[in-house]
Design a protein around this motif. Structure first.
Motif, PDB file in Angstrom:
ATOM      1  N   PHE A  36     -13.442  -3.835 -81.809  1.00  0.00           N
ATOM      2  CA  PHE A  36     -12.620  -4.331 -83.073  1.00  0.00           C
ATOM      3  C   PHE A  36     -11.515  -5.800 -82.657  1.00  0.00           C
ATOM      4  N   ASP A  37     -11.509  -6.203 -83.624  1.00  0.00           N
ATOM      5  CA  ASP A  37     -10.306  -7.674 -83.779  1.00  0.00           C
ATOM      6  C   ASP A  37     -10.112  -7.011 -84.570  1.00  0.00           C
ATOM      7  N   ALA A  38      -8.618  -6.540 -83.867  1.00  0.00           N
ATOM      8  CA  ALA A  38      -7.189  -6.742 -85.107  1.00  0.00           C
ATOM      9  C   ALA A  38      -6.497  -7.746 -86.207  1.00  0.00           C
ATOM     10  N   LYS A  64      -4.389   4.758 -84.052  1.00  0.00           N
ATOM     11  CA  LYS A  64      -3.180   4.832 -84.260  1.00  0.00           C
ATOM     12  C   LYS A  64      -2.606   5.304 -82.218  1.00  0.00           C
ATOM     13  N   THR A  65      -3.401   5.192 -81.774  1.00  0.00           N
ATOM     14  CA  THR A  65      -3.274   5.583 -80.076  1.00  0.00           C
ATOM     15  C   THR A  65      -3.078   3.913 -79.382  1.00  0.00           C
ATOM     16  N   LEU A  66      -2.147   4.022 -78.491  1.00  0.00           N
ATOM     17  CA  LEU A  66      -2.790   2.713 -77.276  1.00  0.00           C
ATOM     18  C   LEU A  66      -2.464   3.814 -75.842  1.00  0.00           C
ATOM     19  N   ALA A  67      -3.440   3.139 -75.072  1.00  0.00           N
ATOM     20  CA  ALA A  67      -3.802   3.550 -73.661  1.00  0.00           C
ATOM     21  C   ALA A  67      -2.953   2.393 -73.039  1.00  0.00           C
ATOM     22  N   PRO A  68      -2.892   2.878 -71.985  1.00  0.00           N
ATOM     23  CA  PRO A  68      -2.485   1.625 -70.895  1.00  0.00           C
ATOM     24  C   PRO A  68      -3.278   0.430 -70.215  1.00  0.00           C
ATOM     25  N   ASP A  69      -4.325   0.897 -71.282  1.00  0.00           N
ATOM     26  CA  ASP A  69      -5.494  -0.444 -71.458  1.00  0.00           C
ATOM     27  C   ASP A  69      -4.519  -1.447 -71.694  1.00  0.00           C
ATOM     28  N   GLY A  70      -4.037  -1.454 -72.809  1.00  0.00           N
ATOM     29  CA  GLY A  70      -3.151  -1.766 -74.005  1.00  0.00           C
ATOM     30  C   GLY A  70      -4.200  -2.039 -75.580  1.00  0.00           C
ATOM     31  N   ASP A  71      -5.356  -0.905 -75.286  1.00  0.00           N
ATOM     32  CA  ASP A  71      -6.321  -1.431 -76.548  1.00  0.00           C
ATOM     33  C   ASP A  71      -6.084   0.371 -77.329  1.00  0.00           C
ATOM     34  N   PRO A  72      -6.479   1.208 -78.557  1.00  0.00           N
ATOM     35  CA  PRO A  72      -6.208   2.027 -78.299  1.00  0.00           C
ATOM     36  C   PRO A  72      -7.033   3.121 -77.719  1.00  0.00           C
ATOM     37  N   ILE A  73      -7.056   4.104 -78.073  1.00  0.00           N
ATOM     38  CA  ILE A  73      -8.047   5.345 -76.965  1.00  0.00           C
ATOM     39  C   ILE A  73      -8.967   5.413 -76.966  1.00  0.00           C
ATOM     40  N   ASP A  74      -9.399   4.897 -76.266  1.00  0.00           N
ATOM     41  CA  ASP A  74     -11.157   4.812 -75.220  1.00  0.00           C
ATOM     42  C   ASP A  74     -12.403   6.832 -75.929  1.00  0.00           C
ATOM     43  N   ASP A 111      -9.074   5.753 -68.569  1.00  0.00           N
ATOM     44  CA  ASP A 111      -9.672   7.118 -68.861  1.00  0.00           C
ATOM     45  C   ASP A 111     -10.709   6.696 -70.779  1.00  0.00           C
ATOM     46  N   ARG A 112     -11.265   8.151 -70.480  1.00  0.00           N
ATOM     47  CA  ARG A 112     -12.359   8.116 -72.208  1.00  0.00           C
ATOM     48  C   ARG A 112     -11.916   9.404 -72.531  1.00  0.00           C
ATOM     49  N   LEU A 113     -11.947   9.739 -73.644  1.00  0.00           N
ATOM     50  CA  LEU A 113     -11.591  11.341 -74.572  1.00  0.00           C
ATOM     51  C   LEU A 113     -12.989  11.362 -74.980  1.00  0.00           C
ATOM     52  N   LEU A 114     -13.894  12.636 -73.974  1.00  0.00           N
ATOM     53  CA  LEU A 114     -15.213  13.032 -74.776  1.00  0.00           C
ATOM     54  C   LEU A 114     -14.988  13.595 -75.952  1.00  0.00           C
ATOM     55  N   ALA A 115     -15.538  13.198 -77.252  1.00  0.00           N
ATOM     56  CA  ALA A 115     -15.823  13.993 -78.041  1.00  0.00           C
ATOM     57  C   ALA A 115     -17.368  14.629 -78.522  1.00  0.00           C
ATOM     58  N   VAL A 116     -17.334  15.698 -79.306  1.00  0.00           N
ATOM     59  CA  VAL A 116     -18.753  15.784 -79.600  1.00  0.00           C
ATOM     60  C   VAL A 116     -19.105  15.403 -81.279  1.00  0.00           C
ATOM     61  N   LYS A 171      -1.464  12.716 -77.186  1.00  0.00           N
ATOM     62  CA  LYS A 171      -0.757  11.990 -77.764  1.00  0.00           C
ATOM     63  C   LYS A 171       0.934  11.234 -77.160  1.00  0.00           C
ATOM     64  N   LYS A 172       0.546  10.745 -76.080  1.00  0.00           N
ATOM     65  CA  LYS A 172       1.612   9.910 -75.105  1.00  0.00           C
ATOM     66  C   LYS A 172       0.012   8.932 -75.960  1.00  0.00           C
ATOM     67  N   ALA A 173      -0.681   8.140 -75.960  1.00  0.00           N
ATOM     68  CA  ALA A 173      -1.213   7.398 -76.687  1.00  0.00           C
ATOM     69  C   ALA A 173      -0.433   7.430 -78.653  1.00  0.00           C
ATOM     70  N   GLN A 174      -0.296   8.517 -79.045  1.00  0.00           N
ATOM     71  CA  GLN A 174      -0.237   7.893 -80.331  1.00  0.00           C
ATOM     72  C   GLN A 174       1.423   7.648 -79.870  1.00  0.00           C
ATOM     73  N   LYS A 175       2.047   8.200 -78.830  1.00  0.00           N
ATOM     74  CA  LYS A 175       3.777   7.914 -79.048  1.00  0.00           C
ATOM     75  C   LYS A 175       3.880   6.421 -78.719  1.00  0.00           C
ATOM     76  N   ASP A 176       2.735   6.263 -77.268  1.00  0.00           N
ATOM     77  CA  ASP A 176       2.729   4.482 -77.049  1.00  0.00           C
ATOM     78  C   ASP A 176       2.565   3.500 -78.452  1.00  0.00           C
ATOM     79  N   ALA A 177       2.040   4.184 -79.141  1.00  0.00           N
ATOM     80  CA  ALA A 177       1.584   3.003 -80.534  1.00  0.00           C
ATOM     81  C   ALA A 177       2.498   2.936 -81.500  1.00  0.00           C
ATOM     82  N   ARG A 178       3.593   3.674 -81.602  1.00  0.00           N
ATOM     83  CA  ARG A 178       4.864   3.604 -82.529  1.00  0.00           C
ATOM     84  C   ARG A 178       5.520   2.196 -82.513  1.00  0.00           C
TER      85      ARG A 178
END
Length: 178
Positions: A36-38, A64-74, A111-116, A171-178
């Motif tokens: 996604f190109d914001a 609405k998250t920000l990971a250490p790589d500068g993108d939303p969390i994967d 890191d990558r979240l893992l979801a179903v 939670k950390k990625a949400q806080k970092d995105a603000r």
């Protein structure tokens, strides 16, 4: 003029049911890597994997998250059939795949979240990372190592943790995105 709807404005977690709201970028089985190109508010082709290499699962991000790589969390999403770029998929969080990438001298957590996917049949009984076969994690590590090698980067899988650790990352990625 606005283009397509901006998925980065969607809440990352649906408050009524607690499910993640994962936005798909790259569908399973695709050689094409979409992102996604914001700035332009559109999904764009970022790269193409070499012949014979495809994304093994759907990949997306948590808005609405920000990971250490500068993108939303994967998010690596397990579901029956591939989705398409821009699709919102309600998903249950089962854990996190922790990893580091090395770009020259710089080391970045990736890191990558893992979801179903909530709506599925094949992965309906997967409730936590430990429900997945060990071989699955090994094959995924091989994919990530090879994927990063294509970009001249090194990747190291640090391990897999459960949903509690994944929620802390969110939670950390949400806080970092603000």
């Amino acid at each position: 003029m606005k283009s397509l709807a901006d998925p980065t404005r969607i809440k990352p977690i649906d408050k009524k049911d607690g499910l993640l709201q994962v936005i798909i970028e790259t569908p399973a089985g695709s050689r094409n890597k979409f992102a996604f190109d914001a700035d332009q508010e559109i999904f764009a082709l970022k790269k193409v994997l070499p012949a014979g290499m495809v994304f093994p699962y759907d990949f997306g991000f948590l808005p609405k998250t920000l990971a250490p790589d500068g993108d939303p969390i994967d998010v690596l999403l397990l579901m029956d059939e591939p989705a398409y770029p821009g699709c919102l998929v309600a998903s249950r969080l089962i854990g996190v795949i922790e990893g580091e990438q090395f770009d020259g001298k710089e080391k970045i957590r990736n890191d990558r979240l893992l979801a179903v996917a909530d709506a599925n049949h094949m992965y309906a009984n997967i409730r936590k990372v430990k429900d997945l076969p060990k071989k699955w994690v090994n094959e995924l590590e091989v994919f990530f190592v090879n994927y990063h090698n294509l970009e001249g980067k090194k990747y190291k899988l640090l391990g897999c943790k459960g949903a509690v650790s994944a929620r802390e990352l969110i939670k950390k990625a949400q806080k970092d995105a603000r």
